[in-house]
Scaffold this active site. Structure first.
Site, PDB file in Angstrom:
ATOM      1  N   CYS A   7       0.860  -1.183   0.000  1.00  0.00           N
ATOM      2  CA  CYS A   7       0.000   0.000   0.000  1.00  0.00           C
ATOM      3  C   CYS A   7       0.894   1.230   0.000  1.00  0.00           C
ATOM      4  CB  CYS A   7      -0.975  -0.023   1.177  1.00  0.00           C
ATOM      5  SG  CYS A   7      -0.205   0.029   2.804  1.00  0.00           S
ATOM      6  N   ASN A  10       2.262   1.466   4.387  1.00  0.00           N
ATOM      7  CA  ASN A  10       2.586   0.197   5.073  1.00  0.00           C
ATOM      8  C   ASN A  10       2.286   0.256   6.566  1.00  0.00           C
ATOM      9  OD1 ASN A  10       5.480  -1.969   5.656  1.00  0.00           O
ATOM     10  ND2 ASN A  10       3.396  -2.559   5.156  1.00  0.00           N
ATOM     11  N   CYS A  12      -1.414   0.704   7.404  1.00  0.00           N
ATOM     12  CA  CYS A  12      -2.854   0.418   7.522  1.00  0.00           C
ATOM     13  C   CYS A  12      -3.254  -0.803   6.689  1.00  0.00           C
ATOM     14  CB  CYS A  12      -3.690   1.623   7.106  1.00  0.00           C
ATOM     15  SG  CYS A  12      -3.409   3.112   8.104  1.00  0.00           S
ATOM     16  N   SER A  14      -1.801  -2.676   3.943  1.00  0.00           N
ATOM     17  CA  SER A  14      -0.982  -3.858   3.629  1.00  0.00           C
ATOM     18  C   SER A  14      -0.591  -4.673   4.862  1.00  0.00           C
ATOM     19  CB  SER A  14       0.225  -3.508   2.757  1.00  0.00           C
ATOM     20  OG  SER A  14       1.111  -2.614   3.370  1.00  0.00           O
ATOM     21  N   ASP A 118      -7.954   3.861   1.099  1.00  0.00           N
ATOM     22  CA  ASP A 118      -7.014   4.292   2.131  1.00  0.00           C
ATOM     23  C   ASP A 118      -7.801   4.838   3.336  1.00  0.00           C
ATOM     24  OD1 ASP A 118      -5.112   5.552   3.660  1.00  0.00           O
ATOM     25  OD2 ASP A 118      -4.210   6.657   1.995  1.00  0.00           O
TER      26      ASP A 118
HETATM   27  P1  4NP Z   1      -1.820   2.791   4.118  1.00  0.00           P
HETATM   28  O1  4NP Z   1      -2.406   4.178   4.695  1.00  0.00           O
HETATM   29  O2  4NP Z   1      -1.259   3.095   2.740  1.00  0.00           O
HETATM   30  O3  4NP Z   1      -2.991   1.889   4.080  1.00  0.00           O
HETATM   31  O4  4NP Z   1      -0.750   2.360   5.104  1.00  0.00           O
HETATM   32  C1  4NP Z   1      -1.624   5.329   4.762  1.00  0.00           C
HETATM   33  C2  4NP Z   1      -0.821   5.533   5.862  1.00  0.00           C
HETATM   34  C3  4NP Z   1      -0.058   6.679   5.953  1.00  0.00           C
HETATM   35  C4  4NP Z   1      -0.102   7.627   4.945  1.00  0.00           C
HETATM   36  C5  4NP Z   1      -0.908   7.410   3.833  1.00  0.00           C
HETATM   37  C6  4NP Z   1      -1.657   6.256   3.748  1.00  0.00           C
HETATM   38  N1  4NP Z   1       0.651   8.824   5.055  1.00  0.00           N
HETATM   39  O5  4NP Z   1       0.518   9.690   4.179  1.00  0.00           O
HETATM   40  O6  4NP Z   1       1.433   8.954   6.001  1.00  0.00           O
END
Ligand code: 4NP
Length: 152
Positions: A7, A10, A12, A14, A118
């Protein structure tokens, strides 16, 4: 066989998919033949545990994410893994851009028939939605992987 969930952060989606598929492979007696890992296309959360909300919602369904730590996709992943599964279209496009020129081991595709949204900037419903998508999709992957291994 080696499977990598990818994702953006990494922390949430994945790691959730990693833990859920691993648990389902264990239940199916296939965990000794298939390793599951996860990483992110971004570098913000390298070394960090999964988001506390992801951990909490997953724990409510019996999945322990606490030992997982954030990693970033590297070119070596395309040679180490057989299957690289992207959570959304942007992750898939990033993976295709990062893929080494020429032949590599990994088949790269979307994890689910639809994108896994997301949940990072939203509320609790988003984290439940991730699990609602990841659980049945992981069941489908267990069947798919069993077929690939010739054990179904
Ligand atoms: P993930 O969610 O891709 O499912 O882990 C996110 C976690 C953090 C961020 C974006 C998406 N971020 O921008 O920090």
């Amino acid at each position: 066989m080696k499977v990598l969930m990818v994702c953006l952060g990494n922390i949430c989606r994945s790691p959730t998919a990693e833990a859920v598929l691993r648990a389902k492979l264990e239940a199916a007696g296939l965990a000794h033949r298939i390793t599951v890992d996860s990483d992110g296309t971004g570098d913000w959360h390298i070394g960090n545990p999964p988001d506390s909300r992801s951990q909490r919602h997953a724990a409510q369904r019996g999945y322990d994410l606490s030992a997982l730590r954030g990693r970033q996709v590297a070119e070596a992943d395309f040679h180490r893994f057989d299957l690289i599964l992207a959570m959304d279209d942007a992750n898939l496009a990033d993976l295709q851009r990062l893929a080494p020129e020429g032949a590599s081991r990994a088949e790269v595709r979307l994890f689910a028939p639809v994108e896994v949204p997301d949940p990072y900037t939203g509320g609790a419903a988003g984290f439940e939605q991730v699990l609602d998508l990841v659980e049945p999709t992981s069941d489908t992957w267990v069947q798919n992987l069993a077929t690939r291994l010739g054990t179904s």
